[in-house]
Design a protein around this motif. Structure first.
Motif, PDB file in Angstrom:
ATOM      1  N   ALA A  57      30.225  31.979  39.881  1.00  0.00           N
ATOM      2  CA  ALA A  57      30.929  33.305  38.738  1.00  0.00           C
ATOM      3  C   ALA A  57      29.090  34.079  38.350  1.00  0.00           C
ATOM      4  O   ALA A  57      28.528  33.399  38.326  1.00  0.00           O
ATOM      5  N   ASP A  58      29.403  35.703  38.241  1.00  0.00           N
ATOM      6  CA  ASP A  58      28.639  35.967  37.900  1.00  0.00           C
ATOM      7  C   ASP A  58      27.948  36.588  36.198  1.00  0.00           C
ATOM      8  O   ASP A  58      27.347  36.698  35.395  1.00  0.00           O
ATOM      9  N   GLU A  59      29.816  36.494  35.732  1.00  0.00           N
ATOM     10  CA  GLU A  59      29.623  35.721  34.352  1.00  0.00           C
ATOM     11  C   GLU A  59      30.818  35.566  33.589  1.00  0.00           C
ATOM     12  O   GLU A  59      31.618  35.137  33.993  1.00  0.00           O
ATOM     13  N   ILE A  66      35.965  41.270  39.586  1.00  0.00           N
ATOM     14  CA  ILE A  66      37.194  40.258  38.756  1.00  0.00           C
ATOM     15  C   ILE A  66      37.172  39.481  38.191  1.00  0.00           C
ATOM     16  O   ILE A  66      36.185  38.826  37.880  1.00  0.00           O
ATOM     17  N   ASP A  67      37.760  39.061  36.742  1.00  0.00           N
ATOM     18  CA  ASP A  67      38.704  38.459  35.946  1.00  0.00           C
ATOM     19  C   ASP A  67      39.150  37.524  35.743  1.00  0.00           C
ATOM     20  O   ASP A  67      40.088  38.042  36.853  1.00  0.00           O
ATOM     21  N   ILE A  68      39.040  36.489  35.632  1.00  0.00           N
ATOM     22  CA  ILE A  68      39.953  35.443  35.692  1.00  0.00           C
ATOM     23  C   ILE A  68      40.474  35.175  34.497  1.00  0.00           C
ATOM     24  O   ILE A  68      39.654  34.653  33.450  1.00  0.00           O
ATOM     25  N   VAL A 102      32.631  38.732  39.924  1.00  0.00           N
ATOM     26  CA  VAL A 102      33.626  37.574  39.340  1.00  0.00           C
ATOM     27  C   VAL A 102      32.883  37.250  37.972  1.00  0.00           C
ATOM     28  O   VAL A 102      31.725  36.663  36.900  1.00  0.00           O
ATOM     29  N   SER A 103      33.730  37.579  37.006  1.00  0.00           N
ATOM     30  CA  SER A 103      33.539  36.381  36.105  1.00  0.00           C
ATOM     31  C   SER A 103      34.871  35.994  35.467  1.00  0.00           C
ATOM     32  O   SER A 103      35.674  35.836  35.833  1.00  0.00           O
TER      33      SER A 103
END
Length: 319
Positions: free
Chosen positions: A162-164, A92-94, A136-137
């Motif tokens: 977050a991971d990235e 998932i990117d935000i 999650v990025s």
């Protein structure tokens, strides 16, 4: 080098992703943003913007496609992130980076760079809502109008687990001005944090990619606009391949026309292909000349005729 094909609202749709990942060795794609306001969206919205979910979350050539969400309510962002992950999104990117006035006006995208605490709440809610194995990025800019705010912004994302984080190396007020690029700030963030960093901004060729990675010391690179200027930019950046010849680009335009007209966005084809030409003309003088003919038409058939005629003319010149 890990290389990501980034999102571009209204341009880099699933048909473009399909074509660009077929001719480039991208490691990941990120979708156009899915706007979250105050409800759990129906599955159809996710399938429409990311039909790759129906094929294991990958393009046909096997590149993973991560769903991007844009919104300001932590709970609803979490609800929709959980749904996207359950549908098979490989992450998932935000979106905290979109500078569009229409988006910022409704408290979405880059406007949230002014509220690091809210950014933290959103990322944490999303992180808690999905399986720990689902990355999650977040995509951000350096700040709203002050690049030194990047440290507080990235810390908010980092502390939310977050991971990235992808950093576009300009502020919101910088827009896309080439002279405003500030890669060195990404390097400072990288030195000060443990999170995986993806650098983004002003990469148009192999030399730019090398310079960006050397300057930022980032873990990966994301390209967006440049991938439309130069269709094989991914392999140019990654492997120093030669720039794609105009004849091949013309073939791609015709192939894309077939995708768009047969696909679910056929009605939008004239606008989409004109948008692509607006990028191509920066790299190819031939595209600039041909665009004058393309832009006069608002229906798919005459645009395809223009492209086909240009191809036939090239063939005659070659023979």
């Amino acid at each position: 080098m890990r290389l990501i094909l980034g999102p571009m609202e209204g341009v880099l749709d699933h048909l473009m992703r399909e074509m660009l990942t077929e001719i480039n060795d991208y490691d990941l794609c990120v979708t156009e943003f899915i706007r979250v306001i105050d409800q759990r969206l129906p599955k159809s919205v996710f399938y429409r913007l990311c039909p790759e979910l129906l094929q294991g979350g990958k393009t046909l050539s096997g590149t993973p496609v991560r769903v991007q969400l844009l919104g300001q309510d932590p709970d609803w962002m979490a609800e929709n992130a959980h749904l996207a992950a359950s549908l098979g999104s490989p992450g998932i990117d935000i979106n905290f980076g979109c500078p569009a006035k229409s988006v910022n006006k409704s408290r979405g995208g880059a406007v949230l760079l002014q509220e690091p605490e809210l950014m933290h709440q959103i990322v944490k809610a999303v992180r808690d809502a999905v399986d720990p194995r689902v990355p999650v990025s977040a995509k951000v800019r350096l700040g709203w109008d002050d690049p030194s705010h990047c440290f507080e912004i990235t810390d908010a994302v980092l502390q939310a687990k977050a991971d990235e984080i992808t950093i576009h190396a300009r502020t919101k007020t910088d827009g896309y001005k080439a002279e405003a690029i500030k890669w060195d700030y990404i390097r400072q963030v990288k030195k000060a944090s443990q999170i995986s960093i993806v650098a983004n901004g002003e990469v148009w060729n192999h030399a730019d990619g090398q310079q960006c990675m050397e300057t930022t010391q980032a873990d990966a690179l994301m390209v967006c606009r440049g991938a439309l200027n130069l269709p094989n930019l991914g392999n140019v950046v990654k492997y120093n391949h030669a720039h794609m010849a105009w004849e091949t680009v013309l073939e791609l335009l015709l192939k894309y026309s077939g995708y768009e007209i047969k696909g679910d966005k056929g009605l939008y084809y004239p606008n989409r292909v004109k948008q692509w030409f607006a990028y191509l003309r920066h790299e190819y003088p031939q595209a600039k000349a041909l665009f004058a003919d393309v832009r006069r038409h608002n229906k798919a058939a005459p645009i395809v005729d223009v492209l086909q005629s240009a191809k036939e003319q090239l063939f005659r010149q070659a023979s």
